[in-house]
Write a protein that holds these residues in place. Structure first.
Motif, mmCIF file in Angstrom:
data_model
loop_
_atom_site.group_PDB
_atom_site.id
_atom_site.type_symbol
_atom_site.label_atom_id
_atom_site.label_comp_id
_atom_site.label_asym_id
_atom_site.label_seq_id
_atom_site.Cartn_x
_atom_site.Cartn_y
_atom_site.Cartn_z
ATOM 1 N N GLY A 35 51.527 33.234 31.051
ATOM 2 C CA GLY A 35 52.026 33.342 32.428
ATOM 3 C C GLY A 35 51.236 34.350 33.250
ATOM 4 N N ALA A 36 50.855 35.458 32.620
ATOM 5 C CA ALA A 36 50.065 36.468 33.336
ATOM 6 C C ALA A 36 48.682 35.922 33.680
ATOM 7 C CB ALA A 36 49.939 37.736 32.487
ATOM 8 N N TRP A 37 48.106 35.151 32.769
ATOM 9 C CA TRP A 37 46.800 34.546 33.045
ATOM 10 C C TRP A 37 46.895 33.569 34.215
ATOM 11 C CZ3 TRP A 37 42.054 35.755 31.524
ATOM 12 C CH2 TRP A 37 41.908 36.581 30.408
ATOM 13 N N ILE A 38 47.942 32.781 34.231
ATOM 14 C CA ILE A 38 48.113 31.806 35.317
ATOM 15 C C ILE A 38 48.358 32.529 36.644
ATOM 16 C CG2 ILE A 38 49.624 29.960 36.166
ATOM 17 C CD1 ILE A 38 49.906 29.078 33.220
ATOM 18 N N ALA A 39 49.166 33.595 36.624
ATOM 19 C CA ALA A 39 49.411 34.364 37.848
ATOM 20 C C ALA A 39 48.113 34.993 38.358
ATOM 21 C CB ALA A 39 50.461 35.443 37.584
ATOM 22 N N ALA A 40 47.297 35.518 37.446
ATOM 23 C CA ALA A 40 46.013 36.112 37.858
ATOM 24 C C ALA A 40 45.097 35.050 38.446
ATOM 25 C CB ALA A 40 45.347 36.795 36.666
ATOM 26 N N MET A 41 45.107 33.862 37.862
ATOM 27 C CA MET A 41 44.274 32.780 38.371
ATOM 28 C C MET A 41 44.727 32.364 39.770
ATOM 29 S SD MET A 41 43.793 28.927 36.914
ATOM 30 C CE MET A 41 45.535 28.645 37.147
ATOM 31 N N ILE A 42 46.035 32.234 39.984
ATOM 32 C CA ILE A 42 46.549 31.856 41.303
ATOM 33 C C ILE A 42 46.223 32.934 42.319
ATOM 34 C CG2 ILE A 42 48.676 31.453 42.609
ATOM 35 C CD1 ILE A 42 49.746 30.033 40.082
ATOM 36 N N ALA A 43 46.404 34.200 41.929
ATOM 37 C CA ALA A 43 46.048 35.296 42.846
ATOM 38 C C ALA A 43 44.562 35.266 43.168
ATOM 39 C CB ALA A 43 46.433 36.645 42.225
ATOM 40 N N GLY A 44 43.749 34.942 42.179
ATOM 41 C CA GLY A 44 42.315 34.829 42.427
ATOM 42 C C GLY A 44 41.998 33.711 43.410
ATOM 43 N N PHE A 45 42.674 32.571 43.288
ATOM 44 C CA PHE A 45 42.460 31.472 44.238
ATOM 45 C C PHE A 45 42.904 31.862 45.642
ATOM 46 C CE2 PHE A 45 42.217 28.306 40.694
ATOM 47 C CZ PHE A 45 41.026 27.718 41.099
ATOM 48 N N VAL A 46 44.013 32.593 45.751
ATOM 49 C CA VAL A 46 44.531 32.970 47.069
ATOM 50 C C VAL A 46 43.620 34.003 47.728
ATOM 51 C CG1 VAL A 46 46.439 34.141 48.242
ATOM 52 C CG2 VAL A 46 46.917 32.373 46.552
ATOM 53 N N LEU A 47 43.197 35.002 46.976
ATOM 54 C CA LEU A 47 42.401 36.082 47.561
ATOM 55 C C LEU A 47 40.937 35.680 47.764
ATOM 56 C CD1 LEU A 47 43.924 39.068 45.579
ATOM 57 C CD2 LEU A 47 44.434 38.355 47.917
#
Length: 146
Positions: A35-47
């Protein structure tokens, strides 16, 4: 002859620091699970979308996206360490130790039961196979004209 002076380069130190930071970040994310990896990936896509894309590629390449064993172990480790710590109350610690021992015995008994059940099923399937096989290999009467 003229020689050019050499100056110490800070790029080696900079890249070593970046690698160290990346390893710490990877360990931090691994400790928190998929879940943390997926959250980091989504944050990376957003930023910054290339960062999210890079994280997605890394997750697929390192098999973090589809591996179940990595997801289970990091979550179980903190609880295991916490369960063995003393609470300070001797009566509660004795009760907890007795309960954990009893639960472990029940789990061992259940696993032994499942092993016996699998063995019995395998034996029944093998006996059925052997019975079918012996029936197929029997000498068959030639079918001729009567």
């Amino acid at each position: 002859m003229y020689s050019t002076p050499t100056y110490p380069s800070s790029t080696g130190q900079h890249s070593a620091g970046l690698i160290s930071y990346a390893r710490r970040a990877e360990a931090w994310l691994d400790a928190r699970g998929r879940g943390a990896w997926i959250a980091a990936m989504i944050a990376g896509f957003v930023l910054v979308w290339p960062v999210g894309l890079a994280l997605l590629g890394y997750m697929i390449w390192s098999k973090r996206m589809f591996s179940r064993s990595r997801d289970i172990r990091p979550v179980a480790r903190p609880f295991g360490r916490h369960m063995m710590q003393s609470s300070g109350n001797r009566a509660f610690d004795a009760y907890k130790e007795d309960t954990l021992r009893r639960l472990q015995e029940e789990q061992d008994n259940f696993e032994a039961f499942l092993a016996r059940l699998r063995d019995a099923k395998d034996k029944a399937e093998f006996d059925q196979f052997m019975a079918d096989r012996s029936g197929d290999t029997a000498v068959k009467e030639p079918q001729g004209d009567k």
